[in-house]
Design a protein around this motif. Sequence first.
Motif, PDB file in Angstrom:
ATOM      1  N   UNK A 444      44.143  29.023  31.374  1.00 21.27           N
ATOM      2  CA  UNK A 444      43.796  29.982  32.135  1.00 21.27           C
ATOM      3  C   UNK A 444      42.667  30.640  31.316  1.00 21.27           C
ATOM      4  N   UNK A 445      42.525  30.761  29.871  1.00 20.19           N
ATOM      5  CA  UNK A 445      41.458  31.246  29.341  1.00 20.19           C
ATOM      6  C   UNK A 445      40.473  30.264  29.321  1.00 20.19           C
ATOM      7  N   UNK A 446      40.514  29.113  29.331  1.00 21.72           N
ATOM      8  CA  UNK A 446      39.437  28.017  29.367  1.00 21.72           C
ATOM      9  C   UNK A 446      38.741  28.315  31.021  1.00 21.72           C
ATOM     10  N   UNK A 486      35.126  37.839  41.401  1.00 24.89           N
ATOM     11  CA  UNK A 486      36.386  38.043  42.199  1.00 24.89           C
ATOM     12  C   UNK A 486      37.405  37.054  41.845  1.00 24.89           C
ATOM     13  N   UNK A 487      36.992  35.924  41.679  1.00 24.47           N
ATOM     14  CA  UNK A 487      37.926  34.495  41.624  1.00 24.47           C
ATOM     15  C   UNK A 487      38.580  34.643  40.106  1.00 24.47           C
ATOM     16  N   UNK A 488      38.138  35.546  39.176  1.00 25.42           N
ATOM     17  CA  UNK A 488      38.865  35.625  37.870  1.00 25.42           C
ATOM     18  C   UNK A 488      39.704  36.747  37.907  1.00 25.42           C
ATOM     19  N   UNK A 489      40.650  37.173  38.872  1.00 22.97           N
ATOM     20  CA  UNK A 489      41.429  38.390  39.124  1.00 22.97           C
ATOM     21  C   UNK A 489      42.513  38.440  37.785  1.00 22.97           C
ATOM     22  N   UNK A 490      42.925  37.345  37.446  1.00 21.90           N
ATOM     23  CA  UNK A 490      43.876  37.605  36.572  1.00 21.90           C
ATOM     24  C   UNK A 490      43.592  37.904  35.206  1.00 21.90           C
ATOM     25  N   UNK A 491      42.354  38.075  35.144  1.00 20.71           N
ATOM     26  CA  UNK A 491      41.812  38.568  33.796  1.00 20.71           C
ATOM     27  C   UNK A 491      41.341  39.980  33.756  1.00 20.71           C
ATOM     28  N   UNK A 492      41.458  40.672  34.901  1.00 22.54           N
ATOM     29  CA  UNK A 492      40.768  42.133  34.777  1.00 22.54           C
ATOM     30  C   UNK A 492      41.486  42.944  33.660  1.00 22.54           C
ATOM     31  N   UNK A 493      42.539  42.797  33.542  1.00 19.84           N
ATOM     32  CA  UNK A 493      43.496  43.820  32.883  1.00 19.84           C
ATOM     33  C   UNK A 493      42.968  43.575  31.324  1.00 19.84           C
ATOM     34  N   UNK A 494      42.516  42.220  30.863  1.00 23.69           N
ATOM     35  CA  UNK A 494      42.012  41.903  29.454  1.00 23.69           C
ATOM     36  C   UNK A 494      40.663  42.349  29.531  1.00 23.69           C
ATOM     37  N   UNK A 495      39.709  42.713  30.734  1.00 24.65           N
ATOM     38  CA  UNK A 495      38.277  42.814  30.487  1.00 24.65           C
ATOM     39  C   UNK A 495      38.278  44.368  30.281  1.00 24.65           C
ATOM     40  N   UNK A 496      39.437  45.211  30.169  1.00 30.27           N
ATOM     41  CA  UNK A 496      39.550  46.490  29.547  1.00 30.27           C
ATOM     42  C   UNK A 496      38.318  47.180  30.628  1.00 30.27           C
ATOM     43  N   UNK A 497      37.424  48.218  29.642  1.00 30.21           N
ATOM     44  CA  UNK A 497      36.647  49.111  30.412  1.00 30.21           C
ATOM     45  C   UNK A 497      35.264  48.385  30.840  1.00 30.21           C
ATOM     46  N   UNK A 498      35.196  47.194  30.421  1.00 27.78           N
ATOM     47  CA  UNK A 498      34.121  46.369  31.092  1.00 27.78           C
ATOM     48  C   UNK A 498      34.143  45.840  32.562  1.00 27.78           C
ATOM     49  N   UNK A 499      35.433  45.880  32.960  1.00 30.43           N
ATOM     50  CA  UNK A 499      35.762  45.632  34.346  1.00 30.43           C
ATOM     51  C   UNK A 499      35.267  46.786  35.174  1.00 30.43           C
ATOM     52  N   UNK A 500      35.696  47.844  34.759  1.00 32.78           N
ATOM     53  CA  UNK A 500      34.995  49.055  35.710  1.00 32.78           C
ATOM     54  C   UNK A 500      33.616  49.075  35.613  1.00 32.78           C
ATOM     55  N   UNK A 501      33.072  48.889  34.404  1.00 39.92           N
ATOM     56  CA  UNK A 501      31.352  48.956  34.625  1.00 39.92           C
ATOM     57  C   UNK A 501      31.009  47.735  35.272  1.00 39.92           C
ATOM     58  N   UNK A 502      31.462  46.733  35.378  1.00 42.38           N
ATOM     59  CA  UNK A 502      31.073  45.398  36.032  1.00 42.38           C
ATOM     60  C   UNK A 502      31.297  45.530  37.703  1.00 42.38           C
ATOM     61  N   UNK A 503      32.642  46.068  37.804  1.00 36.73           N
ATOM     62  CA  UNK A 503      32.809  46.025  39.318  1.00 36.73           C
ATOM     63  C   UNK A 503      33.654  47.378  39.890  1.00 36.73           C
TER      64      UNK A 503
END
Length: 683
Positions: A444-446, A486-503
């Motif tokens: 999944x990381x790949x 949106x298709x990368x949903x399983x990684x949102x928690x790992x994106x941390x603060x950047x997720x809020x800034x991006x979406x």
Amino acid sequence: MWDEAFPSFLIGLREGLEAGLIVSILVATLVRAGQKGRLPQVWTGVAAAVALSLSFGAVLTFTAANLSGHAQEAFGGVLSLIAVGFVTAMVFWMRRSARTLSADIKEKVQASLTMGAGALVFTSFLAVGREGLETSLFLWTNARTAGESTGPIIGAAVGLLLSVGLCWGLYRRALKMNLTKFFTITGAGLIVVAAGVLGYGLRDLQESGLIGGGTTYAFDLSGHLDASSWYATLVQGTLNLTVTMTVLQVVGYIAYLSIVMTLFIEGVRGGKAAPAATAEAKPEAAGTDAEPAEPVRTGRPRWVLPTALVAVPVVVAGAVIAVSDGKQDGSATVAVSEQECGKGFDSPQPGQQVFQMHNTGDKVSEVYLVNPGTGSVYGEIEGLAPGTTRALTATIGSGDYAWRCVPTGGTSVTSATVHVSGGAEVKAVKPVSEDDLKAPLDSYKDYVNKGLATLMTQTQKIQADVHGGDLNAAKADWLTAHLQYASLGAAYGTFADLDKKIDGRADGYADKAQDPGFTGFLRLEYGLWHGQSAADLTPVADELAQNVAKLVHDFPTQDFDPGDLPLRAHEILENTLQFELTGDTDMGSGTNLATTQANLAGTQELLTLLQPLLDERDPQVLVRVNAGMKRVGDLVAAAHTADGWTPLDKLPGDARRQLNGATGQLLEDLSPVPALLEIRKAA
């Protein structure tokens, strides 16, 4: 222990004082009327009420222990809601009645004196019995919430003893007390406690399956706060707030607390004009009033009525418990610690059983009932605090069984193996370790790394469109890039603060267009579909491209918890139902259904990687899930026409309800995935 005892102390003090005041007024009224010979009738009613209350508590305790796991949750949840209703009614009743309590009781006593012994016994029985039943129910609920009974029982006992002392002082005029103020303060405290009981009861009902939303979490702080720490235990014990709570729990807690507390405070303010009540339930000298004649005695011995009134509830409770206890084997108490793991688990019989798991050690522990040869798990409890007891319901079949105790910061211990024969085959959960999830996680990381590289190229294209003033091209490229993200949903928690800034969503921002905290895809969508100029949108597009580039750089070094993978399989579509299919994230493009389709694609990617592990444990799960994925996917695809995506608010009502229903069912089908693939230390 104080955190577990305090709510019960509060209910014991308040209910004890209410009942004690009533008894004091009854006694004082009889003494004043020169009817001391009628006092045994009062004490008979009190004794019967106490017997009924204790019997009621025993019935609750023993019948609940003999129910199945889901039935226990349902039973506890329903009774928690009833307890909240009783306590709420009691708080408001006493707020209204504190000033006139003495006059009301005296009036009832005068009426009872003209009707004979039975009326006076009945008056005292009803007056005390109501408080006793409320106390039993609320104490049982608190004990269930705390997971053990010692603290709540001690708290209630201290509260009751203190209330007895206060009532004696008030009766003897050795103490003066503003009852209005007392019942106002304790009423406010009980409303807060009741809000927590309501939240716990709703959680029980969710875990029993009677109501949904059991995996829809408002917050999960378990990764940041230690649930066994003193401060977390204190908050949980007194306010019933836990580190993980569902949306329904939080909504119920806040709604109850805000509505009931507001009504309570308004009622208190509205009653301030009346004089404050001060308890003076004093006996006056006998003979000040005309003394009614003593009732004529019959040939019946005096002990018959008191004995019957006390014995009847005890006998009935014993019969109920005996019938209930005959339905299943009784509960066995099993020790959990590094020194005594499994003590008490000697010769289990085949069939469903309830084990009372008691932590005799000094560390918070997890405990598993396992097959020691394969490690398969038949039952488990997490976060069992020292000195506490919680019930574990498991079905025992033929085979080998042992307990595995895993104390936090200690050494995992497995008890001696017990062999059971003569039972049916029982299905167990094959445990999952971090090593089992390593291969899916690496894959999944790949997938995410490749997706982020593509996303960076796409956001740079949007940036070029906006810089060049071609906003029509920017709209088309925005949708392509947003769906990729949106298709990368399983990684949102790992994106941390950047997720809020991006979406990040615009929730909480009064001025969506101008607030600097609103950034990313949704901010750009708002500007593109609300006629903002290229000059206005240039800094927005630049910031989006920069944040995506930073995420591409940071992601390979970010910590991706392998335990998040099974959770995300459910949470992606949970967020879809909560945000996309409600229109909450539509900033003007009307493409929420396109985002839903991308979320489905991301979920499918994840399930494909987890399929080998799921098939080993329950092959039917993915059969149901795949059917549900196709059903939802077909409904979403039908909204994509040659003219583009149908906006959610333009979707026909029947189609929208059908889509919501299918997505809700898919979430139910996905709900076993986190439990099946939970990382267990018993592995």
